[in-house]
Scaffold this active site. Sequence first.
Site, PDB file in Angstrom:
ATOM      1  N   MET A 278       0.692  -1.278   0.136  1.00  0.00           N
ATOM      2  CA  MET A 278       0.094   0.088  -0.014  1.00  0.00           C
ATOM      3  C   MET A 278       1.017   1.392   0.058  1.00  0.00           C
ATOM      4  SD  MET A 278      -2.816  -1.293   2.771  1.00  0.00           S
ATOM      5  CE  MET A 278      -1.603  -2.240   3.852  1.00  0.00           C
TER       6      MET A 278
ATOM      7  N   ASP B 250      -5.126  12.526  26.451  1.00  0.00           N
ATOM      8  CA  ASP B 250      -4.161  13.500  26.749  1.00  0.00           C
ATOM      9  C   ASP B 250      -4.402  14.923  26.829  1.00  0.00           C
ATOM     10  OD1 ASP B 250      -2.414  11.376  27.254  1.00  0.00           O
ATOM     11  OD2 ASP B 250      -1.635  11.122  25.407  1.00  0.00           O
TER      12      ASP B 250
ATOM     13  N   SER C 263     -17.470   9.232  23.474  1.00  0.00           N
ATOM     14  CA  SER C 263     -18.405   9.887  22.931  1.00  0.00           C
ATOM     15  C   SER C 263     -19.593  10.250  23.902  1.00  0.00           C
ATOM     16  CB  SER C 263     -19.002   9.029  21.691  1.00  0.00           C
ATOM     17  OG  SER C 263     -19.681   7.986  21.950  1.00  0.00           O
ATOM     18  N   GLN C 264     -19.570   9.663  24.784  1.00  0.00           N
ATOM     19  CA  GLN C 264     -20.507  10.061  25.948  1.00  0.00           C
ATOM     20  C   GLN C 264     -20.218  11.146  27.019  1.00  0.00           C
ATOM     21  OE1 GLN C 264     -23.668   8.438  25.974  1.00  0.00           O
ATOM     22  NE2 GLN C 264     -22.749   7.725  23.873  1.00  0.00           N
ATOM     23  N   GLY C 265     -19.138  11.826  26.673  1.00  0.00           N
ATOM     24  CA  GLY C 265     -18.713  12.818  27.852  1.00  0.00           C
ATOM     25  C   GLY C 265     -17.781  12.244  28.500  1.00  0.00           C
TER      26      GLY C 265
ATOM     27  N   ASN D  68       2.506  14.648  25.670  1.00  0.00           N
ATOM     28  CA  ASN D  68       1.383  15.094  25.034  1.00  0.00           C
ATOM     29  C   ASN D  68       0.723  16.098  26.159  1.00  0.00           C
ATOM     30  OD1 ASN D  68       1.536  13.626  22.622  1.00  0.00           O
ATOM     31  ND2 ASN D  68       0.317  12.198  23.271  1.00  0.00           N
TER      32      ASN D  68
END
Length: 365
Positions: A28, A255, A226-228, A43
């Site tokens: 690839m 981070d 995604s739920q916070g 970070n």
Amino acid sequence: MPPIVTLTINPAVDVSTSVRKMLPFTKMRCAEAQRDPGGGGINVARVLTRLGVDAIAIYPAGGATGQTLAALVEHESVRSIVIPAANSTREDITVFDETTREQFRLVFPGALLNEFEWQQCLDAVTRVSSQAGFVIASGSLPPGVPADFYGRVVKASRGVAKVIVDTTGDALKAALEAGVYLIKPNLREFQDLARISTEDEPSLLEAGRSLLDRYRIEIIALSLGSQGALLLARDIALRANGLPIEPVSVSGAGDSFLGAMVSSFAHSNDLEAALRYGVAGGSAALLASRHGVVFKRGHSSSRFQRESDCYRRPSCLATRNIDRPGNANCCCASGEAHVDFGRANRPAGPGSSPCCSSSRLFCNY
């Protein structure tokens, strides 16, 4: 403002690229590789620096990869204490599939550190922690480093700086037994630590309370993807809902969440403001096209706070018999009090009292 010290005992150079489509047994062609400094503490220091907070990153580095890592960190204007290591610093690889828009993250084992090298890292923490507001130890432990290493970091910083630990397994348990200011697990890490399999909010809160009682932890910052996120302390818990965004990358989100949250703590002890910053920082990382890159240089904290307010949707769940003055609309039933702070003039419900203190207080802003 005292500097914030970060420790990354298992750093990496993060190499990211993209391909048109990931296929097995096929050569690839990749886009040009991009290299960024990596490892949890590094970070976090990058985020803090970009938000105008003075940060000092401590990390070991060895070989040509270690030289590249130190140059990348210096390029981002992050102050560093680099501990020379005999073995080459690892590289991690992230590949983005342009067709499916999926991200593949390949994480290699860290380079072995001998006792002299990891002790040098610990000594560096001891030297600078007396001047620091926070010490943040983040990331996995490489081969050669004892499982109780983060516990030793806590003891080296005790009495002079608040210690934050972001790791897993036995390394985290050793830190908890020594006593920490804050931990930041994700959902899976939290479930492993609390020995639960459920993920509904009441179960998470109950498990969080048990951990706060069991260990000397002041705050648990639980990231829920995604739920916070949930932020739990001994007398209050705050919930921030996730934001409806389409992620470009998931690298560095945790981070960035931690770094943005600590940048708020550097200015005040306001837990709600810190949670807003954290969710905004983690969400910004999801929109970044490069690994761990969250904010442009010169992006001030005040501007970031205004932006975080735009997409914040917090609600809170306070425990431990909290009683807030001025909240007149309490509808007490079965030991619970429901309060809507945004509707102070709404008539109280049937059976309500003007104000109440209970074992649980549900709040909506």
